[in-house]
Each structure stands twice: as structure tokens, then as C-alpha cells.
Design a protein around this motif. Structure first.
Motif, PDB file in Angstrom:
ATOM      1  N   ALA A  38       0.780  -1.384  -0.234  1.00 31.50           N
ATOM      2  CA  ALA A  38       0.175   0.511  -0.473  1.00 31.50           C
ATOM      3  C   ALA A  38       1.012   1.126   0.105  1.00 31.50           C
ATOM      4  N   ALA A  39       0.490   2.328  -0.775  1.00 33.72           N
ATOM      5  CA  ALA A  39       1.366   3.575  -0.493  1.00 33.72           C
ATOM      6  C   ALA A  39       0.682   4.877   0.100  1.00 33.72           C
ATOM      7  N   TYR A  40       0.322   5.890   0.433  1.00 32.61           N
ATOM      8  CA  TYR A  40      -0.529   6.808   1.356  1.00 32.61           C
ATOM      9  C   TYR A  40      -0.290   7.848   0.604  1.00 32.61           C
ATOM     10  N   GLN A  41      -1.369   8.917   0.070  1.00 36.69           N
ATOM     11  CA  GLN A  41      -1.480  10.011  -1.065  1.00 36.69           C
ATOM     12  C   GLN A  41      -2.053  11.227   0.780  1.00 36.69           C
ATOM     13  N   PRO A  42      -0.976  11.913   1.404  1.00 39.12           N
ATOM     14  CA  PRO A  42      -1.932  12.638   2.123  1.00 39.12           C
ATOM     15  C   PRO A  42      -2.482  13.665   1.545  1.00 39.12           C
ATOM     16  N   ILE A  43      -3.256  13.656   2.278  1.00 33.46           N
ATOM     17  CA  ILE A  43      -4.917  14.924   2.407  1.00 33.46           C
ATOM     18  C   ILE A  43      -5.093  16.208   3.142  1.00 33.46           C
ATOM     19  N   THR A  44      -4.764  17.535   2.119  1.00 29.41           N
ATOM     20  CA  THR A  44      -4.427  18.531   3.020  1.00 29.41           C
ATOM     21  C   THR A  44      -5.290  19.501   3.047  1.00 29.41           C
ATOM     22  N   ASP A  45      -5.796  19.997   4.666  1.00 26.74           N
ATOM     23  CA  ASP A  45      -7.007  21.262   4.720  1.00 26.74           C
ATOM     24  C   ASP A  45      -5.837  22.476   4.445  1.00 26.74           C
ATOM     25  N   THR A  46      -6.573  22.824   3.781  1.00 31.29           N
ATOM     26  CA  THR A  46      -6.096  23.911   2.706  1.00 31.29           C
ATOM     27  C   THR A  46      -5.877  25.069   3.958  1.00 31.29           C
TER      28      THR A  46
END
Length: 391
Positions: A35-43
Motif C-alpha cells: 500500500a502507498a498513502y497519499q496525504p490529504i491536506t487542509d487548505t
């Protein structure tokens, strides 16, 4: 799990192509699968609030996830492969950073299979997980999925819809699903800084999301100009190569981009719940709430929190003493006041004037919004009202 462009639809395999039956059998056992994990960001803050888990196949010559999931469908192994991918991704769940969520991709038609149900049962409480329904095959009706979706929600998971604005994830399905997270199709994100029509559609999706107590997430952000346009539109969550590529758990976003987001002034073109939010006493059980009321006779309300500081309900002395609760209505900090007020009026008569539960972009409790403060703030912002108040 997640689909990526560029794959081919495999057949049964040949001397020149992959041995799909053998490869799938190994991958479904978890061999050669990661598995790879892509960050989700608070703008608003430039910080990571979640990660999307993506299937990878480093142990095989064929690396493209799309080819793998197409092969699984062609060979009747879809549920086996998705279950294996979920198991691999969830191995990292115990060390998921505090106050972050993990998004997992699932084909809607597989939700009712026992192989997928076993995954959720093995996890117990699903707080902090976002189940993202992906577009593998069109779904004409979600009625048959409602029991499984309701069980996932009851266990603490949030439901997300992928590729909103494209394919079958249209407004009709958004209305039927009422997801907590709406992922905007990356075709709408591409060149959004140069396309007024795309900006208008994203703004419309944002208004819809705020009305149904959901967030929108823009995926596939590849240029800083696209990122700037999304921030100006008030999109709260973003992910894409511009911020960080998928990688090991738990990488952060590009430092320059983080600074770019954190240094941007807040969007001020409309009054939001953030302007009137106020703190409140919290408790993690009805018994603790009742004890708080006993210790402070002038206390009017206590907010019940679930896992990861997610608000559940507003309790008064009576409901706390009886151990009763009715789930409260939640709004995001950046929800326009007018929309929050309009939504609150859709509640039943006995709860219509209860405070709204306010959350940040990660779903954590940020405070309460009282009806009287919202009404007063809107009245003060109305130019006509100001003119009438002048001597």
C-alpha cells in the motif's frame, strides 16, 4: 484499490502477457502486494489531515493498479483482490497519526460480499476510516447497499463518493447517498485556474456539500495555480502531486506548498460559522455529561464526543441523566452562515433551535454555533438592516 490511468483490460494471459490466474492468486494471498498513502491536506492550515490508501504491486512485472483490478474483474477475483488490498492498507492503521483519517477505496458492488464484510468486522470500531465508493461499474440504485452503508456508519466510518461530476457519481446518487466526503473528479480540477465554467461547477458542489453536512475534496491537483484557485473557491481539502505523491506511511506534503497555504489570508468574501463559533463543555459519555451538570448547576449544555474528538450530540441535564441522545446537526467551520441557518430550519420542531455542532476539516469538534448568534451576525451583515439602524 484506487484506479490510475494507462492500464489495459487483460484477457486470460498468453506467452507474451502476464499469467493473470497465477498472479492474481498470489496477490489475493497478499504476496507481492503493498500500500502507498497519499496525504490529504487542509487548505486553511496547510497541514495533513488524512491519507488515501492506494494499492501497489511491487512484486510483479505489471505495476499498473488499473490493469490488476481489470484483470480481477475479468477472472472473477474482484472481491478477493479488493479484500487483500484492504487488509494490506489497514495494517498501518494502528500507527495512523493522531487526528488524521484513512480513506479506503471500495467498489460499491462488492460492499455486500462476505469477503469485504469480514474486513470491517475484523476492524471493530471504524472511527477514523473513510470508505470511498469508486467507479468500477455503474450502480443504478443504492437501495440494496443501504443496510451495509448504515452498518458502516453505525460502526463509525464515513462514506465518500469518488469522481463527483463525472460518470455515475451524479447529483442523483449524491442525494441518495448523502456522503460525508465528496471527491471532485480530477477532470474538473485540471486547469481550473483557467476555466470559469469549472470554477462555477466546483462552487456549486461546495454549496451542495455544505447543505448536506459534507466536505469536498479536490483530487489530482498538479499545479500551484490550480491549488490557488481552489483555495480562493473555499475548497477545504486537496490532494495531488502538487502537494505530495503517494508514498510510505506517513509522509508530509511539500514544505514550500505547506507554507504557501498557511500564509494565505482566509477567504473573507462571505460570513461563515467560523466567525461566531464558541467553545462548549465536552464529555465522552452520557454519565460523564451528567456528572458535569451535577458539578455546575448553571451549565446549560454538554457536547458528547466520540472517537477522534468527533461530536455526536448536544446534551442537556435531562437527556444526560436519562442517558438519551439524538445525533446533532454538524456544520463545518467554513460553512456560510446563511446556509447553516437554512439547514438548521430543516430539523424537527423540537430540535430546530438547538446549537449546531461545528467541526474542522478533519471532522474534529471545534465548538458550537448558537442560533441566536447566527441570526444576529446575519442581521448585522445585511446592508439594509444597517441602513435602518442608522439615526
Amino acid at each position: 484499490m484506487s484506479q490510475e490511468p494507462g492500464g489495459h483490460v487483460p484477457g486470460t494471459g498468453s506467452a507474451a502477457g502476464p499469467d493473470w490466474p497465477g498472479n492474481l492468486a498470489a496477490a489475493c494471498r497478499g504476496e507481492g502486494l503493498s500500500a502507498a498513502y497519499q496525504p490529504i491536506t487542509d487548505t486553511a492550515r496547510g497541514t495533513v489531515v488524512g491519507y488515501e490508501a492506494l494499492a501497489r504491486f511491487p512484486g510483479f512485472p505489471e505495476k499498473n493498479p488499473e490493469a490488476w483490478f481489470a484483470a480481477a474483474r475479468a477472472h472473477g477475483r474482484s472481491a478477493d483482490l479488493e479484500a487483500a488490498a484492504l487488509r494490506v492498507a489497514l495494517k498501518a492503521r494502528p500507527v495512523l497519526p493522531a487526528n488524521c483519517f484513512m480513506s479506503l477505496n471500495v467498489s460499491p458492488e462488492l460492499l455486500r460480499t462476505e469477503k469485504i464484510r469480514e474486513i470491517w468486522r475484523g476492524q471493530g470500531n471504524l472511527g477514523g476510516l473513510v470508505i470511498e465508493l469508486t467507479e468500477q461499474t455503474p450502480i443504478d440504485s443504492y437501495l440494496e447497499l443501504e443496510p451495509d452503508l448504515n452498518q458502516l456508519r453505525a460502526a463509525g466510518a464515513l462514506i465518500a463518493v469518488d469522481d463527483a461530476g463525472a460518470g455515475y457519481a451524479g447529483l442523483r446518487h449524491l442525494l441518495a447517498l448523502r456522503p460525508s466526503l465528496i471527491k471532485i473528479d480530477r477532470e474538473l480540477i485540471q486547469d481550473v485556474d483557467r476555466d470559469e465554467a469549472k470554477r462555477a461547477l466546483i462552487s456549486m458542489l461546495g454549496t451542495f456539500a455544505s447543505r448536506v453536512d459534507a466536505w469536498i475534496l479536490a483530487e489530482g491537483v498538479e499545479r500551484v495555480e490550480e491549488l490557488d484557485a481552489l483555495v480562493d473557491l473555499g475548497v477545504p481539502l486537496v490532494q495531488g502531486y502538487c502537494l505530495a505523491r503517494p508514498g510510505p506511511a506517513w509522509e508530509q506534503i511539500d514544505l514550500d506548498v505547506a507554507h504557501r497555504l498557511a500564509s494565505k489570508p482566509p477567504v473573507t468574501h462571505r460570513s461563515t460559522v467560523r466567525d461566531i463559533v464558541e467553545p462548549a463543555t465536552t464529555a465522552t459519555s452520557t454519565a460523564a455529561a451528567a456528572a458535569a451538570f451535577d458539578g455546575a448547576r448553571d451549565l446549560l449544555m454538554v457536547v458528547l464526543l466520540g472517537e477522534h474528538r468527533r461530536p455526536v450530540a448536544v446534551l442537556d441535564p435531562t437527556t444526560a441523566a436519562l442517558g438519551m441522545m439524538t445525533p446533532g446537526m454538524k456544520v463545518n467551520l467554513d460553512t456560510p452562515l446563511s446556509e447553516a441557518l437554512a439547514r438548521s430550519m430543516t430539523r424537527t420542531q423540537d430540535t430546530r433551535f438547538s446549537p449546531l455542532l461545528v467541526t474542522d476539516n478533519a471532522g474534529r469538534f471545534a465548538g458550537v454555533a448558537r442560533m441566536e448568534r447566527m441570526i444576529t451576525a446575519l442581521a448585522e451583515a445585511d446592508p439594509a438592516t444597517k441602513d435602518q439602524q442608522q439615526p
